[in-house]
Write an enzyme that holds these catalytic residues in place. Structure first.
Site, PDB file in Angstrom:
ATOM      1  CG  HIS A  58      -1.929   0.980   1.182  1.00 23.53           C
ATOM      2  ND1 HIS A  58      -1.743   2.020   2.360  1.00 23.53           N
ATOM      3  CD2 HIS A  58      -2.786   1.616   0.515  1.00 23.53           C
ATOM      4  CE1 HIS A  58      -2.701   2.848   2.365  1.00 23.53           C
ATOM      5  NE2 HIS A  58      -3.536   2.507   1.296  1.00 23.53           N
ATOM      6  CG  HIS A  60      -2.743   9.605   0.244  1.00 26.36           C
ATOM      7  ND1 HIS A  60      -3.452  10.324   1.080  1.00 26.36           N
ATOM      8  CD2 HIS A  60      -3.436   8.467   0.089  1.00 26.36           C
ATOM      9  CE1 HIS A  60      -4.588   9.733   1.316  1.00 26.36           C
ATOM     10  NE2 HIS A  60      -4.448   8.396   0.721  1.00 26.36           N
TER      11      HIS A  60
HETATM   12  O1  G3P Z   1      -6.704   2.166  -2.694  1.00 32.07           O
HETATM   13  C1  G3P Z   1      -6.723   1.533  -1.262  1.00 32.07           C
HETATM   14  C2  G3P Z   1      -6.611   2.697  -0.520  1.00 32.07           C
HETATM   15  O2  G3P Z   1      -5.417   3.321  -0.483  1.00 32.07           O
HETATM   16  C3  G3P Z   1      -7.452   3.758  -0.420  1.00 32.07           C
HETATM   17  O3  G3P Z   1      -7.629   4.697   0.553  1.00 32.07           O
HETATM   18  O4  G3P Z   1      -6.730   7.159   1.421  1.00 32.07           O
HETATM   19  O5  G3P Z   1      -5.236   4.952   1.409  1.00 32.07           O
HETATM   20  O6  G3P Z   1      -5.770   6.031  -0.800  1.00 32.07           O
HETATM   21  P1  G3P Z   1      -6.425   5.802   0.626  1.00 32.07           P
HETATM   22 MG    MG Z   2      -4.664   4.780  -2.188  1.00 31.81          MG
END
Ligand code: G3P
Ligand code: MG
Length: 233
Positions: free
Chosen positions: A6, A47
């Site tokens: 992630h 992000h």
């Molecule tokens: O794509 C999964 C997750 O990354 C979604 O939330 O805020 O971490 O981008 P965020």
């Molecule tokens: Mg994400």
């Protein structure tokens, strides 16, 4: 169970930087997840629209010239990468989940993926594009019908699986607080894979695996793979 690093291996490296993605290649992760904005014609991997949390800069992306943006330190002296740089590093080596954050990203992404198919021999079936912005996914699918998409939700709607079916998605990506066996079963009955974000605890990972979740987004993919191996040993 598929383990997606992630924002790269963001538990050990600055999130959404090239070293974080390079580390994912080393761990044997099934895939990586990254977040995407369009800045002055360039697709950039970050992000937040506001750069303050992940860089040494202050302000909104659009406040920066390209030179000033790429001069920022996104952690350990690393710059904010472009999507092209990530594709150069990772193409065809694992699944690449591109999460669209910017509302204007779809046409530029289609152009870049076409370029990557030509110049990097990128296989489109190794790319999965997701977003919380469902009309944007629909637009992308119109521009590039063969692209695989995943529908992100942060809640538990009455029709979550139907949303994914309607959009011709391959997967539904849910918040870890809102997943249960019934939802997993509904998704599977509809031919949709169910992925969960963000799962960093061993007990939670194994519980999700036990109810049939197909994949998780995890900041510690090496540890997650070890937990899975230990539990099945
Ligand atoms: O794509 C999964 C997750 O990354 C979604 O939330 O805020 O971490 O981008 P965020
Ligand atoms: Mg994400």
């Amino acid at each position: 169970m598929k383990i997606f690093a992630h924002r790269g291996v963001s538990g050990h490296f600055p999130e959404n930087t090239l070293p974080a993605f390079a580390a994912a290649l080393q761990t044997g992760s099934h895939g990586i997840e990254l977040d995407l904005f369009l800045h002055d014609g360039e697709l950039v991997v970050i992000h937040d629209r506001q750069v303050d949390r992940t860089t040494n800069g202050h302000g909104l992306l659009e406040d920066f010239t390209p030179a000033a943006l790429f001069a920022l330190d996104a952690g350990n002296g690393q710059p904010i990468p472009t999507l092209w740089q990530v594709l150069q590093l990772c193409a065809n080596r694992l699944e690449i989940n591109i999460e669209l954050k910017g509302q204007d990203t779809a046409p530029a992404l289609v152009a870049l993926l076409h370029r990557a198919q030509k110049e990097l021999a990128l296989r489109l079936d190794s790319v999965l594009v997701s977003s919380f912005h469902h009309p944007l996914l629909q637009r992308l699918k119109t521009l590039l019908p063969e692209i695989r998409i995943g529908v992100l939700i942060a809640h538990y709607p009455l029709d979550g699986v139907q949303l994914a079916v309607q959009l011709n998605a391959v997967s539904l990506h849910c918040d870890r607080g809102f997943v249960d066996r019934a939802l997993v079963n509904l998704a599977h009955q509809a031919g949709i894979e169910l992925y969960v974000y963000t799962v960093n605890q061993q007990r939670e990972l194994l519980a999700l695996r036990d109810i049939g979740v197909d994949g998780v987004f995890c900041n510690f993919p090496a540890e997650a793979l070890q937990w899975l191996r230990t539990a099945t040993a």
